[in-house]
Design a protein around this motif. Structure first.
Motif, PDB file in Angstrom:
ATOM      1  N   HIS A 346       5.696  44.574  -9.606  1.00 21.64           N
ATOM      2  CA  HIS A 346       6.886  44.942  -9.712  1.00 21.64           C
ATOM      3  C   HIS A 346       7.880  44.366 -10.889  1.00 21.64           C
ATOM      4  CE1 HIS A 346      10.777  46.779  -9.387  1.00 21.64           C
ATOM      5  NE2 HIS A 346      11.991  45.068  -8.752  1.00 21.64           N
ATOM      6  N   LEU A 347       7.416  42.675 -10.930  1.00 20.07           N
ATOM      7  CA  LEU A 347       8.454  42.404 -11.749  1.00 20.07           C
ATOM      8  C   LEU A 347       7.038  42.374 -13.209  1.00 20.07           C
ATOM      9  CD1 LEU A 347       8.514  38.533  -9.428  1.00 20.07           C
ATOM     10  CD2 LEU A 347      10.236  40.274 -10.194  1.00 20.07           C
ATOM     11  N   PHE A 348       6.109  42.565 -12.923  1.00 25.02           N
ATOM     12  CA  PHE A 348       5.242  42.572 -13.904  1.00 25.02           C
ATOM     13  C   PHE A 348       4.751  43.951 -14.924  1.00 25.02           C
ATOM     14  CE2 PHE A 348       0.834  44.107 -15.929  1.00 25.02           C
ATOM     15  CZ  PHE A 348       0.945  43.484 -17.270  1.00 25.02           C
ATOM     16  N   GLN A 349       5.689  44.757 -14.381  1.00 28.20           N
ATOM     17  CA  GLN A 349       6.374  46.268 -14.774  1.00 28.20           C
ATOM     18  C   GLN A 349       7.524  45.747 -15.372  1.00 28.20           C
ATOM     19  OE1 GLN A 349       3.928  49.307 -15.475  1.00 28.20           O
ATOM     20  NE2 GLN A 349       2.291  47.614 -14.485  1.00 28.20           N
ATOM     21  N   ILE A 350       8.279  45.318 -15.150  1.00 26.80           N
ATOM     22  CA  ILE A 350       9.905  44.636 -15.143  1.00 26.80           C
ATOM     23  C   ILE A 350       9.181  43.987 -16.516  1.00 26.80           C
ATOM     24  CG2 ILE A 350      11.736  44.304 -14.576  1.00 26.80           C
ATOM     25  CD1 ILE A 350      11.595  44.767 -12.690  1.00 26.80           C
ATOM     26  N   THR A 351       8.647  42.933 -17.446  1.00 32.55           N
ATOM     27  CA  THR A 351       8.698  41.951 -17.791  1.00 32.55           C
ATOM     28  C   THR A 351       7.167  42.173 -18.980  1.00 32.55           C
ATOM     29  OG1 THR A 351       6.567  40.260 -16.675  1.00 32.55           O
ATOM     30  CG2 THR A 351       9.664  40.128 -16.274  1.00 32.55           C
ATOM     31  N   LYS A 352       6.427  43.255 -18.674  1.00 32.43           N
ATOM     32  CA  LYS A 352       6.071  43.571 -19.278  1.00 32.43           C
ATOM     33  C   LYS A 352       5.297  43.698 -20.697  1.00 32.43           C
ATOM     34  CE  LYS A 352       1.148  46.689 -19.589  1.00 32.43           C
ATOM     35  NZ  LYS A 352       1.053  48.593 -18.310  1.00 32.43           N
ATOM     36  N   ASP A 353       6.910  44.589 -21.131  1.00 34.18           N
ATOM     37  CA  ASP A 353       6.717  44.291 -22.821  1.00 34.18           C
ATOM     38  C   ASP A 353       7.447  43.352 -23.381  1.00 34.18           C
ATOM     39  OD1 ASP A 353       6.851  47.318 -22.114  1.00 34.18           O
ATOM     40  OD2 ASP A 353       8.642  47.600 -22.711  1.00 34.18           O
ATOM     41  N   ASN A 354       7.529  42.659 -22.608  1.00 35.78           N
ATOM     42  CA  ASN A 354       8.285  40.668 -23.406  1.00 35.78           C
ATOM     43  C   ASN A 354       6.726  39.728 -23.003  1.00 35.78           C
ATOM     44  OD1 ASN A 354      10.561  41.610 -23.500  1.00 35.78           O
ATOM     45  ND2 ASN A 354      10.912  41.347 -21.212  1.00 35.78           N
ATOM     46  N   ILE A 355       5.819  40.152 -22.565  1.00 35.84           N
ATOM     47  CA  ILE A 355       4.590  39.613 -22.415  1.00 35.84           C
ATOM     48  C   ILE A 355       3.429  40.035 -23.777  1.00 35.84           C
ATOM     49  CG2 ILE A 355       2.382  39.240 -20.849  1.00 35.84           C
ATOM     50  CD1 ILE A 355       4.225  39.318 -18.442  1.00 35.84           C
ATOM     51  N   HIS A 356       2.620  39.436 -23.986  1.00 35.69           N
ATOM     52  CA  HIS A 356       1.798  39.380 -25.338  1.00 35.69           C
ATOM     53  C   HIS A 356       0.905  40.751 -24.756  1.00 35.69           C
ATOM     54  CE1 HIS A 356      -1.452  39.312 -28.443  1.00 35.69           C
ATOM     55  NE2 HIS A 356       0.210  39.113 -29.122  1.00 35.69           N
ATOM     56  N   GLU A 357       0.250  41.517 -25.256  1.00 36.04           N
ATOM     57  CA  GLU A 357      -0.665  42.165 -24.742  1.00 36.04           C
ATOM     58  C   GLU A 357      -2.232  41.926 -24.761  1.00 36.04           C
ATOM     59  OE1 GLU A 357      -2.008  44.272 -28.753  1.00 36.04           O
ATOM     60  OE2 GLU A 357      -0.406  45.353 -27.325  1.00 36.04           O
ATOM     61  N   SER A 358      -2.084  40.930 -25.191  1.00 30.96           N
ATOM     62  CA  SER A 358      -3.495  40.200 -24.918  1.00 30.96           C
ATOM     63  C   SER A 358      -3.560  39.801 -23.586  1.00 30.96           C
ATOM     64  CB  SER A 358      -3.831  39.028 -25.511  1.00 30.96           C
ATOM     65  OG  SER A 358      -2.952  38.243 -25.959  1.00 30.96           O
ATOM     66  N   HIS A 359      -2.269  39.824 -22.479  1.00 31.83           N
ATOM     67  CA  HIS A 359      -2.396  39.079 -21.210  1.00 31.83           C
ATOM     68  C   HIS A 359      -2.829  40.208 -20.794  1.00 31.83           C
ATOM     69  CE1 HIS A 359      -1.943  35.448 -23.015  1.00 31.83           C
ATOM     70  NE2 HIS A 359      -0.976  35.831 -23.166  1.00 31.83           N
ATOM     71  N   HIS A 360      -2.530  41.365 -20.750  1.00 28.18           N
ATOM     72  CA  HIS A 360      -2.284  42.727 -19.625  1.00 28.18           C
ATOM     73  C   HIS A 360      -3.799  42.891 -19.385  1.00 28.18           C
ATOM     74  CE1 HIS A 360       1.702  44.558 -22.255  1.00 28.18           C
ATOM     75  NE2 HIS A 360       1.987  43.088 -22.087  1.00 28.18           N
ATOM     76  N   ASP A 361      -4.334  43.119 -19.778  1.00 30.20           N
ATOM     77  CA  ASP A 361      -5.641  43.477 -19.346  1.00 30.20           C
ATOM     78  C   ASP A 361      -5.868  42.581 -18.179  1.00 30.20           C
ATOM     79  OD1 ASP A 361      -6.022  45.870 -20.055  1.00 30.20           O
ATOM     80  OD2 ASP A 361      -7.508  45.067 -21.620  1.00 30.20           O
ATOM     81  N   THR A 362      -5.886  41.332 -18.208  1.00 31.12           N
ATOM     82  CA  THR A 362      -5.940  40.449 -17.360  1.00 31.12           C
ATOM     83  C   THR A 362      -5.120  40.578 -16.149  1.00 31.12           C
ATOM     84  OG1 THR A 362      -6.605  38.973 -19.100  1.00 31.12           O
ATOM     85  CG2 THR A 362      -6.143  37.435 -17.021  1.00 31.12           C
ATOM     86  N   LEU A 363      -4.169  40.779 -16.269  1.00 26.93           N
ATOM     87  CA  LEU A 363      -2.713  40.510 -14.726  1.00 26.93           C
ATOM     88  C   LEU A 363      -3.405  41.995 -14.539  1.00 26.93           C
ATOM     89  CD1 LEU A 363       0.375  39.441 -16.840  1.00 26.93           C
ATOM     90  CD2 LEU A 363      -0.931  38.289 -15.521  1.00 26.93           C
TER      91      LEU A 363
END
Length: 408
Positions: A346-363
């Protein structure tokens, strides 16, 4: 961090700890040889461009850290990995390599522990006399430290309040230490289970892991540092221990460098995972500091005992623990009970736009497949023979060398 003061989230300091092991995975106490080979002479610190290498309490653990504060969090995975590859290349001469995860699954603390014997060794020797460092809580703990700056008391208040709130959730994101002595400990984050009590002789040092409700420098000294100084005085007759160094809570205020250091993060299988986890934790902290979910007084109101009651079962069950405390969940605008895994998703979905996309697949992978502890136990599949444990952890060492996620 440095003596210069920075504003909230302006820069970051990241530290990663790794164990040196032989090619048969036995701990090797040769950090001095590694640093000597790199520097050309015996030293406790090596500056290698953006990353520095240094010794730790025990001679089989090396720390890699950002060489001063950095504003670029997103490029750190590759920078750390480049240093890991270089270290592994040097260690080939000694038939050794780096091993990731927060705990060696087969280490015998009585026979495998050797303290660092060189600079600063008098401090380590004193620690050993007080606590007996031949135990898992001292010789078998590798973590990731996140250093975040504050400029003044006002910024310290907001940052410390937010960090205290998020600390209980951290093991449910990054636990990686389920096996000690070749056995399933029953704890996803056994490193933290040891962390809670490894300084029980002087309980003022660790407290309840969750820091007290203190939000100014003056109150911090009065509530935390002064009791530490009084408690250590009978042992530290030569006055060589510093209160900043002695404070062992899950997050410690470093007023000497105007930063708070988060210490509850188990190190992962590779920097790609470590930095992605740091990015998510920092993104959530930013929203807490900005009062997006709960006001500052609401965050500050939480006493250490109530936060510890949430942390403690998460140390054991990790992401699978269901949080029933609705008052706590309300701090994140969540209205019903949910597992720690679901809350982090849930927290990742909320903050996703503020996290560099290079980390998205890993998370996405970590939050779907589970903590590294869960994936390790899945790979072990109830076969705790020494040969099988070495096979699984050999794969983890390969993940570190190649900067790949561990897939069970």
């Amino acid at each position: 961090m440095s003596a210069k003061r920075y504003h909230l989230f302006e820069v970051y300091g990241i530290e990663l700890e790794y164990m040196l092991v032989s090619n048969t995975l036995k701990p090797t106490a040769i950090v001095d040889k590694l640093l000597t080979k790199k520097a050309g002479a015996l030293t406790s610190d090596v500056e290698n461009g953006a990353i520095a290498w240094s010794n730790e309490l025990v001679a089989h653990v090396v720390e890699l850290k950002t060489n001063g504060p950095t504003a670029d969090l997103n490029g750190l995975s590759e920078v750390f990995h480049k240093n890991i590859v270089e270290i592994n290349q040097i260690l080939k001469e000694f038939d050794s390599k780096l091993l990731p995860t927060a705990a060696h699954p087969l280490l015998n603390p009585l026979t495998d522990t050797e303290l660092w014997k060189h600079s600063y060794s008098e401090v380590y020797e004193l620690y050993n006399r007080i606590f007996n460092c031949k135990g898992h809580g001292w010789s078998n703990v590798q973590s990731t430290h996140i250093n975040l700056p504050f400029f003044d008391d006002k910024e310290f208040e907001k940052l410390h309040a937010a960090i205290r709130i998020i600390l209980p959730l951290i093991p449910g994101l990054c636990a990686s230490s389920p096996i000690f002595d070749g056995k399933n400990t029953g704890f996803k984050d056994a490193r933290l289970e040891y962390y809670k009590t490894n300084q029980k002789e002087i309980p003022e040092l660790t407290g309840l892991v969750i820091p007290e409700r203190v939000f100014t420098k003056v109150d911090y000294y009065a509530t935390i540092f002064e009791p530490i100084k009084r408690a250590i005085k009978p042992y530290d007759t030569n006055h060589i221990l510093d209160h900043h160094f002695l404070n062992s809570r899950g997050a410690i205020a470093r007023f000497d460098r105007s930063a708070i250091e988060i210490r509850l993060v188990d190190i992962q299988e590779c920097p790609k995972a470590d930095i992605a986890i740091c990015a998510l934790i920092i993104a959530v902290l930013k929203l807490l500091v900005d009062k997006k979910w709960a006001s500052l007084p609401e965050q500050k109101a939480w006493v250490k005992e109530d936060l510890y009651d949430i942390l403690n079962p998460i140390i054991k069950k990790g992401e699978q623990y269901e949080i029933l405390n609705l008052q706590y969940l309300k701090l994140f605008k969540v209205k019903h009970a949910m597992t720690v895994q679901a809350l982090w998703q849930h927290l990742f979905q909320i903050t996703k736009d503020n996290i560099h996309e290079s980390h998205h697949d890993t998370l996405n992978y970590i939050l779907t497949e589970g903590t590294l502890a869960t994936r390790i136990l899945k790979a072990i599949n109830d076969d705790f023979s020494e040969a099988h444990i070495k096979k699984v952890y050999g794969k983890l060492a390969d993940c570190l060398d190649k900067n790949n996620l561990f897939k069970s």
